[in-house]
Design an enzyme around this catalytic site. Sequence first.
Site, PDB file in Angstrom:
ATOM      1  N   VAL A  59       0.856  -1.185   0.000  1.00 41.88           N
ATOM      2  CA  VAL A  59       0.000   0.000   0.000  1.00 41.88           C
ATOM      3  C   VAL A  59       0.889   1.231   0.000  1.00 41.88           C
ATOM      4  O   VAL A  59       1.782   1.368   0.838  1.00 41.88           O
ATOM      5  CB  VAL A  59      -0.942   0.021   1.232  1.00 41.88           C
ATOM      6  CG1 VAL A  59      -1.736   1.318   1.283  1.00 41.88           C
ATOM      7  CG2 VAL A  59      -1.878  -1.171   1.218  1.00 41.88           C
ATOM      8  N   ALA A 104       4.546   4.147   2.796  1.00 36.75           N
ATOM      9  CA  ALA A 104       4.025   2.908   2.208  1.00 36.75           C
ATOM     10  C   ALA A 104       4.240   1.779   3.206  1.00 36.75           C
ATOM     11  O   ALA A 104       4.936   1.954   4.217  1.00 36.75           O
ATOM     12  CB  ALA A 104       4.765   2.587   0.909  1.00 36.75           C
ATOM     13  N   LYS A 105       3.665   0.652   2.963  1.00 45.44           N
ATOM     14  CA  LYS A 105       3.941  -0.533   3.765  1.00 45.44           C
ATOM     15  C   LYS A 105       3.539  -1.766   2.982  1.00 45.44           C
ATOM     16  O   LYS A 105       2.692  -1.681   2.090  1.00 45.44           O
ATOM     17  CB  LYS A 105       3.147  -0.483   5.075  1.00 45.44           C
ATOM     18  CG  LYS A 105       3.793  -1.277   6.200  1.00 45.44           C
ATOM     19  CD  LYS A 105       4.891  -0.500   6.873  1.00 45.44           C
ATOM     20  CE  LYS A 105       5.487  -1.259   8.035  1.00 45.44           C
ATOM     21  NZ  LYS A 105       6.303  -0.368   8.885  1.00 45.44           N
ATOM     22  N   GLY A 106       4.155  -2.883   3.325  1.00 49.33           N
ATOM     23  CA  GLY A 106       3.808  -4.131   2.667  1.00 49.33           C
ATOM     24  C   GLY A 106       3.636  -5.224   3.699  1.00 49.33           C
ATOM     25  O   GLY A 106       4.116  -5.103   4.833  1.00 49.33           O
ATOM     26  N   ASP A 145      10.487  -5.060   8.678  1.00 44.57           N
ATOM     27  CA  ASP A 145       9.516  -4.785   9.748  1.00 44.57           C
ATOM     28  C   ASP A 145       9.359  -6.099  10.516  1.00 44.57           C
ATOM     29  O   ASP A 145      10.293  -6.916  10.508  1.00 44.57           O
ATOM     30  CB  ASP A 145       8.186  -4.276   9.140  1.00 44.57           C
ATOM     31  CG  ASP A 145       7.237  -3.726  10.204  1.00 44.57           C
ATOM     32  OD1 ASP A 145       7.523  -2.658  10.759  1.00 44.57           O
ATOM     33  OD2 ASP A 145       6.213  -4.375  10.501  1.00 44.57           O
TER      34      ASP A 145
END
Length: 419
Positions: A59, A104-106, A145
């Site tokens: 995202v 953003a992050k996944g 992360d």
Amino acid sequence: MSTYNPYENVKTTIRNAAGKLGLEESDYIISLYPERELKVSFPVRMDNGSVRVFEGYRVQHSSARGPSKGGIRFHQDTDENEVKALAAWMTFKCAVVGIPYGGAKGGVTVDPFTLSRAELERVTRRFAAMITPIIGPERDIPAPDVNTNAEMMGWIMDTYSMLKGYAVPGVVTGKPIDIGGSLGRTEATGRGVSIITQEILKKLNMPIEKTRVVVQGMGNVGSISAKLINELGATIIGVGDVSSCLYKESGLDMSDILRFLSAKKGNLLKDYEQNGAKRITNEELLTLETDVLIPAALENQINAENAANIKAKVIIEAANGPTTVEADTILDSKNIIVVPDILANAGGVVVSYFEWVQNLQSFMWEEDEVNQKLAVKMCKAFDAVYGMHTEKKATLRTSAYMIALQKLVAAYKIRGIFP
Ligand code: NAD
């Protein structure tokens, strides 16, 4: 089943800050929506010959202030709302510390501890291939992360580079040093937490040598935060991970704990013993009588159910989103100070930014230089947030969001709306 939706939490926090700044909704409405969401499903051949399909997300919440940036999480509970919230937090985090990134992050919905190393590599590489169309050093730069690490970033860098046909170190940060990682990146989030802890204790006239600290989460962030804060003179009286928690009023021997946890991959506190240390539950850990509580595990740990029982004077959010909006109100009414995640744990993305800059320059900095520059950025951001808090009588969270939102809104205005 829980109805907890971290993305709703983020939106409430943004609206609170916008209200306090007197913004019109049209000024900041863009920030309530992620710019781009990619959901992927991909097959992976397991060691026993069977095929499993995994689901993952990337995202991009914002690219208003620069390329979007944020980690990749591997966890069995990861879903779209979690990744959306984590992406939004990254936008505000990068703005509050003044680095030229969006957020953003996944995430991949998987318990990586159930995979063999070879399976983990295949899942990581295939996920990297699936998100390759939207990532890149000028577009969106992943990092580690929860349950992901430097080695996995190396696999992502290699996969992306193979697909492009040339080496692209700047596509991820948190890589091993040998392929363009930065000195100091592994420790950066914990180092940032320790700097922020020092700064807030100074403001509250609490000498660090007399401070008792509890840390939930003994992964990258929790263990390094505990180690550095302990080295600064604080007493770590409680620690916990997913398996178990330990408490010792006179102070835990952190070096011994960290030696045990890092000795072998997968080592957990449940298999560790220390003289005089008592085993307690996670709920007991969070509600211990302590000066500082550092949640460094997952979201939604301090919530409407347990906030009233929290006894810490100060909470430093090393994890992303550990406190819900309802809990924030309860903590505020008890005069418990909460240093928000977007400030407290920003050290990781600051040094990720330094890593990316080094990659773009093909030039490597010394570790001292990295740590010094990190301290400057963290202290500057802390002073700005604390200044806003004093001036506007807002909580530190609202103050941090106010500062970030001002920068974001300025970018929206300057850039205008395409077409
Ligand atoms: P990690 O995977 O290295 O460690 C996570 C730790 O949390 C482990 O000790 C695990 O046992 C513990 N844990 C997991 N579930 C738990 C539960 N239900 N109860 C208690 N403990 C539990 O992850 P990390 O990289 O240290 O990340 C921790 C937090 O910090 C996350 O919220 C992450 O988003 C945030 N964060 C990480 C970075 C980074 O650079 N790695 C940067 C900023 C923020």
